[in-house]
Design an enzyme around this catalytic site. Structure first.
Site, PDB file in Angstrom:
ATOM      1  N   CYS A  42       0.778  -1.239   0.000  1.00  0.00           N
ATOM      2  CA  CYS A  42       0.000   0.000   0.000  1.00  0.00           C
ATOM      3  C   CYS A  42       0.813   1.294   0.000  1.00  0.00           C
ATOM      4  CB  CYS A  42      -0.951   0.003   1.194  1.00  0.00           C
ATOM      5  SG  CYS A  42      -2.119  -1.374   1.205  1.00  0.00           S
ATOM      6  N   HIS A  96      -1.442   6.460   2.256  1.00  0.00           N
ATOM      7  CA  HIS A  96      -1.488   5.510   3.365  1.00  0.00           C
ATOM      8  C   HIS A  96      -1.354   6.307   4.649  1.00  0.00           C
ATOM      9  CE1 HIS A  96      -0.604   2.174   6.040  1.00  0.00           C
ATOM     10  NE2 HIS A  96      -1.063   1.387   5.105  1.00  0.00           N
TER      11      HIS A  96
END
Length: 527
Positions: A42, A96
């Site tokens: 991510c 993120h």
């Protein structure tokens, strides 16, 4: 932007999934069939896409540093739009959260207002999943009755509501806006409304076509899916480390839940698109849909992401541009996936050549009428605004005339050791000893696992730990590794005279050309 979404969409040829709202969007868009993330996890992937810099430039391979102080003060895509007068807004998981975005989602650099995170996400890692014993667990499989969840809601439902609210607030404002909406699904756990499971009867689900670990797969290339193993329901299966396998009946249930999560996320996309219609914004709003990376569903005996295979690096990438990919009166009525009628859309504008997520920033900027960032020099740590991707705008006006054999995507993944261990999937920077660099061309996927120094960020091209070479026309699942150590020894001697300043991407491209010389010609003769 979806989270952990592979190309399991109807518009990408998946015959199992039900994704009518995204398919409808694709029918009015340029659909890039071979788009790839730069790292299949991510934070590194999202930072790479949003800055248009590769992980070796952001120097982010884990979740534990903020690129502005760690590598360079790079301009992000929303920051660029903001500097051009756009009102920029973030909902859900775009950056993120945490250290990787300075605990602020890069506010105020990237966003005009603080980023919104759904309050119910705080329960995502808690015991929210009712098991067969009637107790609550932190399960992988977690279809729930939404009314019984805290607040009677789920994170993506909250994010959609906030995104709709923001769209309504901008409808008559007159200021151009940039709205980024990050859905949390189909990321695990599969905490989704239980009714979506009914779309995928378990007796109609099938296993991955290649559920076994390939015989010639180098151990360094394998990801042991620790985050899946940590879930209560998976732990009860007592699966051996590192190769498993997961029992077949449970594999089917994982695949069922993943597809159900995709349909749930698709419904949220539909709600946003129909709101654009209701507010009369569809005719003046460009829509870009993508994911941070893919996810293995049992292919190669793997689950989750954390690898260089197509199933984890390939992502959907869809651009809907009013007046270019759509007619001015195009609309997006919401499609209820539970309705009895089958939905079919004609996907006509497709690009098959390799593209990358680092291409999103320059392409979006150009199509919005802004100047695309200039290409970065080979070393660009001091450059605040430049792009390591390509502006794909030419594909919208002229389409795709031919197979571009030299077009490649470039991905990478770090490892702490040559064999799978407990931190193989998510090694901290200090523990990275090997970096797997991977080229994807029209015909091949070529990967080298090279020695890496985490203190200097230097890769040692002479320290080859393993290699992989797959001929994708004959082996689309990338199961037959035809890489040869002896061939590479000869190759290394031939490449020894190349300039030290030549980039790794260029060197690997030349290596691939040498290794595969004659392969394609011979295949055509045999055919």
């Amino acid at each position: 932007m979806a989270d952990d979404l592979r190309t399991s969409l109807g518009c990408y040829g998946d015959t199992v999934v039900k994704s009518p709202n995204i398919d409808q969007l694709a029918s009015k868009s340029n659909v890039f069939l071979n788009a790839y993330a730069q790292q299949a996890v991510c934070a590194p992937s999202r930072i790479s896409m949003l800055t248009s810099r590769r992980p070796d430039t952001t120097r982010l391979y884990d979740f534990n540093s903020y690129w502005r102080v760690h590598a360079g003060n790079y301009t992000t895509m929303p920051q660029y739009f903001k500097s051009k007068g756009y009102h920029t807004m973030s909902v859900g998981k775009v950056f993120h959260p945490g250290v990787a975005s300075n605990h602020t989602d890069d506010f105020p650099y990237s966003w005009s207002i603080p980023a919104f995170h759904p309050p119910s996400f705080r329960y995502e890692k808690e015991k929210m999943c009712k098991g067969e014993d009637g107790e609550l667990h932190t399960n992988l499989l977690c279809a729930v009755n939404v009314t019984e969840q805290p607040g009677g809601t789920l994170p993506d439902l909250e994010s959609t509501e906030e995104a709709v609210r923001l769209l309504k607030s901008q409808a008559n404002d007159g200021t151009p806006f940039f709205l980024a909406v990050g859905f949390h699904k189909p990321h695990i756990p599969f905490r989704i409304p239980q009714e979506f499971l009914s779309l995928y009867p378990i007796d109609q689900m099938t296993l991955a076509p290649d559920p076994m670990v390939p015989k010639l797969l180098p151990p360094v290339a394998y990801n042991p899916w620790l985050d899946v193993r940590k879930r209560d329901d998976v732990q009860r299966l007592n699966i051996s480390f590192p190769y498993g396998p997961i029992p077949k009946d449970f594999q089917l249930r994982i695949r069922q839940h993943y597809y159900a999560a995709v349909s749930y996320m698709d419904a949220q996309v539909g709600r946003l698109l129909s709101t654009l219609d209701e507010l009369r914004l569809a005719e003046s709003t460009m829509v870009v849909f993508t994911s941070d990376h893919g996810w293995s569903l049992g292919e190669h005996g793997e689950w989750a992401k954390y690898s260089n295979f197509d199933v984890t690096t390939r992502v959907p990438l869809i651009f809907c541009v009013p007046g270019i990919t759509t007619l001015r009166n195009s609309s997006f009525p919401f499609i209820d996936v539970f309705s009895q009628s089958k939905h079919s859309f004609n996907i006509t504008k497709v690009i098959r050549n390799m593209v990358e997520l680092v291409d999103v920033f320059p392409t979006t900027s150009y199509l919005a009428g802004l100047r695309a960032p200039k290409p970065c020099p080979d070393v660009s740590f001091q450059e605040e605004l430049c792009s390591e991707g390509d502006n794909l705008a030419y594909t919208f006006r002229h389409g795709e005339r031919r197979e571009h054999e030299e077009a490649i995507s470039f991905s990478q993944y770090p490892r702490p050791a040559d064999t799978p261990q407990v931190n193989s999937d998510l090694p901290d920077l200090k523990d990275i000893k090997i970096m797997g660099y991977s080229l994807r061309s029209w015909d091949y996927r070529y990967t080298l696992w090279l020695g890496f120094n985490p203190q200097t960020f230097q890769v040692n091209v002479s320290d080859v730990h393993a290699g992989e070479l797959y001929m994708t026309a004959d082996d689309p699942g990338q199961d037959e590794n035809i890489y040869s150590d002896s061939d590479h020894s000869v190759l290394h001697r031939k490449m020894a005279s190349l300039p030290h300043t030549m980039s790794l991407q260029v060197k690997m491209r030349l290596q691939l050309l040498y290794l595969t010389a004659g392969m394609k010609t011979n295949r055509k003769k045999v055919g």
